[in-house]
Design a protein around this motif. Structure first.
Motif, PDB file in Angstrom:
ATOM      1  N   ASP A 159     -11.504  -0.079   1.799  1.00  0.00           N
ATOM      2  CA  ASP A 159     -11.321   1.297   2.245  1.00  0.00           C
ATOM      3  C   ASP A 159     -11.913   1.704   3.464  1.00  0.00           C
ATOM      4  OD1 ASP A 159      -9.829   1.471  -0.292  1.00  0.00           O
ATOM      5  OD2 ASP A 159     -11.455   2.197  -1.479  1.00  0.00           O
ATOM      6  N   HIS A 163      -6.909   3.530  -6.422  1.00  0.00           N
ATOM      7  CA  HIS A 163      -6.217   2.835  -5.158  1.00  0.00           C
ATOM      8  C   HIS A 163      -7.441   2.335  -4.411  1.00  0.00           C
ATOM      9  CE1 HIS A 163      -4.861   2.710  -0.738  1.00  0.00           C
ATOM     10  NE2 HIS A 163      -3.686   2.226  -1.528  1.00  0.00           N
ATOM     11  N   ARG A 218      -7.961  -0.555  -1.043  1.00  0.00           N
ATOM     12  CA  ARG A 218      -7.191  -1.351   0.208  1.00  0.00           C
ATOM     13  C   ARG A 218      -8.419  -2.114   0.622  1.00  0.00           C
ATOM     14  NH1 ARG A 218      -3.219  -1.254   4.094  1.00  0.00           N
ATOM     15  NH2 ARG A 218      -3.745  -1.886   5.978  1.00  0.00           N
ATOM     16  N   GLU A 273      -3.721  -4.510  -1.155  1.00  0.00           N
ATOM     17  CA  GLU A 273      -3.749  -3.120  -1.545  1.00  0.00           C
ATOM     18  C   GLU A 273      -3.419  -3.058  -3.010  1.00  0.00           C
ATOM     19  OE1 GLU A 273      -2.198   0.986   0.209  1.00  0.00           O
ATOM     20  OE2 GLU A 273      -1.504  -0.666   0.736  1.00  0.00           O
TER      21      GLU A 273
END
Length: 500
Positions: free
Chosen positions: A385, A457, A459, A483
């Motif tokens: 992130d 979420h 990444r 992701e």
């Protein structure tokens, strides 16, 4: 000054002698032999090892209490014998202070200050009591008897016993956070879903992966016996699993898709079931069957009634979008994640633990595997992130796993709407030494190197080199970007527990 250390400060020495005179006035009897034997039994911690061995036969908190007691006793013994006995030399009581028949023989030659027996006794009693109060209460009178026996037999002055007991209490308090008792897991709950009833397997198509860990020639016949009306597709090693799964899922008249295999095969089946809006019946047949365990269908005894009665629940599904290859021309793919994903050393840790587990048992095998993994291997660099980290382990669970530390085991809820994100980093100074220490003391979960959070979420980008990503036990090499997102309640699966 040295004379004061050897004899003790004036008022302490006077009090010691007064107490010894009182004890020497006790009439002789069988109690003298009892305290000599009790004192001798605690030499080199033999008494506490024996008590711990007996307690270890009882699984659960009692066994953990025994381990914690030995940890505290070991710390107390080391601090007393390697530290204070060197720093505080003091002569032991002389035969003139007690009746000869009561005096221990031979008398120890080390410093009298402090009492190592007392330190070990108090540390073990408190250490066990912090984890299992009933065991600690049972051990406390024995510990008190050992401490008193050192004065009764002339091995120590009363102040030596008092100081040693204080050291033991401090050791128990210091080690209280080591190998903490895990809080109980929350109850299993299910959100009811709608699924077709499949009496005899009518309307059910089952895909069987022959590469599943427990596959035999009798597997298909056994499934045919319990689901005589089902259609069974055998996926041979040379077949493409995804293609054969699609064939099984698109047969005319199919109302539900069944899958026999491990977590990787179940993930492929889940993707097909979601796409075609079919409920999924998971039959444990692989080496790893985590989703079948969480769904409650680890055996046909559980799966058959659930399918027959149409008992079903809903689960969230993780979506993993990966990019591989060149940055300017990446190869993109989308994977289904039902259980977990990991980057770094986690697969190596699990492999070592499984190799050691038959000989050592799962808890000890996990400790040894972690120590070997973190001692021998190097962390990798990734960007999570937008923040760069050096990590040993990056772990993501589809759903909240328990316990809430570095070693996730169980997932009571399959539709809680979160990703369970755990990292063990190497960003901090002396990270390897600190990690090895936390492994030895069982404090990895509370270490500053361990980062726990929940997200919807995530990444992850590779650092200087592409990374290897493991999703539900299947490895994906050469990944540059991964992701993770969620599809809430996307999968309907058969479960005998329905709504908890």
């Amino acid at each position: 000054m040295r004379r004061m250390l050897r004899r003790g400060p004036g008022w302490v020495a006077g009090l010691d002698r007064a107490l010894l005179r009182s004890i020497s006035a006790f009439p002789g009897g069988h109690h003298d032999a009892f305290f000599r034997r009790l004192s001798a039994s605690a030499n080199k911690g033999k008494l506490w090892f024996a008590v711990a061995a007996g307690a270890a036969l009882v699984p659960g908190r009692t066994r953990r209490a025994a381990v914690h007691g030995l940890l505290a006793q070991g710390v107390a013994s080391a601090v007393t014998n390697l530290g204070f006995k060197t720093l505080l030399p003091r002569t032991r009581p002389l035969p003139e202070h007690l009746p000869v028949f009561r005096f221990v023989h031979p008398q120890p030659t080390s410093s009298s200050m402090p009492s190592g027996h007392s330190a070990s006794a108090v540390a073990f009693a408190l250490g066990t009591g912090f984890v299992q109060p009933a065991l600690g209460a049972a051990v406390a009178p024995i510990a008190a008897g050992v401490a008193y026996s050192r004065v009764h037999t002339g091995a120590h002055w009363p102040s030596d016993v008092l100081f040693g007991s204080a050291i033991g209490a401090c050791a128990a308090l210091v080690t209280r956070t080591w190998w903490p008792v895990r809080p109980p897991f929350p109850p299993t709950t299910r959100s009811r879903g709608e699924a077709a009833k499949l009496p005899g397997g009518e309307g059910l198509s089952i895909a069987v992966n022959t590469l599943g860990g427990s596959f035999t020639e009798e597997t298909a016949a056994a499934l045919g016996e319990v689901f005589p009306l089902a259609h069974i597709t055998i996926i041979e090693p040379e077949h493409d699993v995804a293609e054969q799964m699609e064939v099984a899922a698109t047969r005319p008249g199919i109302r539900a898709l069944g899958v026999w295999g491990g977590d990787g095969t179940v993930g492929t089946a889940a993707a097909a079931a979601i796409q075609l809006n079919l409920p999924l019946l998971v039959l444990a047949g692989g080496t790893l069957n985590h989703f079948a365990r969480d769904a409650g269908t680890q055996s046909l005894r559980d799966a058959v009634p659930a399918a027959t009665e149409g008992q079903a629940a809903r689960a969230d599904v993780g979506i993993v979008r990966v990019e591989r290859g060149l940055a300017d021309d990446p190869e993109r793919a989308e994977l289904i994640m039902l259980n977990t994903a990991s980057i770094g050393l986690y697969p190596n840790l699990v492999r070592r633990r499984e190799q050691l587990q038959p000989a050592l048992g799962k808890p000890l095998a996990g400790v040894v595997a972690m120590f070997r993994t973190f001692a021998a291997e190097k962390p990798i660099t990734i960007v999570v992130d937008g923040v760069r980290h050096k990590v040993w382990i990056m772990y993501l669970g589809r759903g909240r796993y328990y316990p809430r530390d570095h070693a996730p085991l169980l997932r009571p809820v399959l539709d809680d709407g979160v990703l369970d994100v755990r990292m063990i980093t190497a960003d901090e100074s002396f990270a390897r030494v600190r990690m090895l220490w936390s492994v030895l003391t069982g404090t990895v979960g509370t270490s500053r190197l361990t980062h726990l959070r929940e997200a919807t979420h995530v990444r992850i980008e590779a650092g200087s080199a592409p990374m290897v990503l493991a999703v539900d036990g299947e490895t994906v090499p050469g990944v540059r970007v991964a992701e993770f997102t969620l599809k809430l309640g996307a999968l309907t699966y058969y479960s005998p527990r329905g709504e908890g």
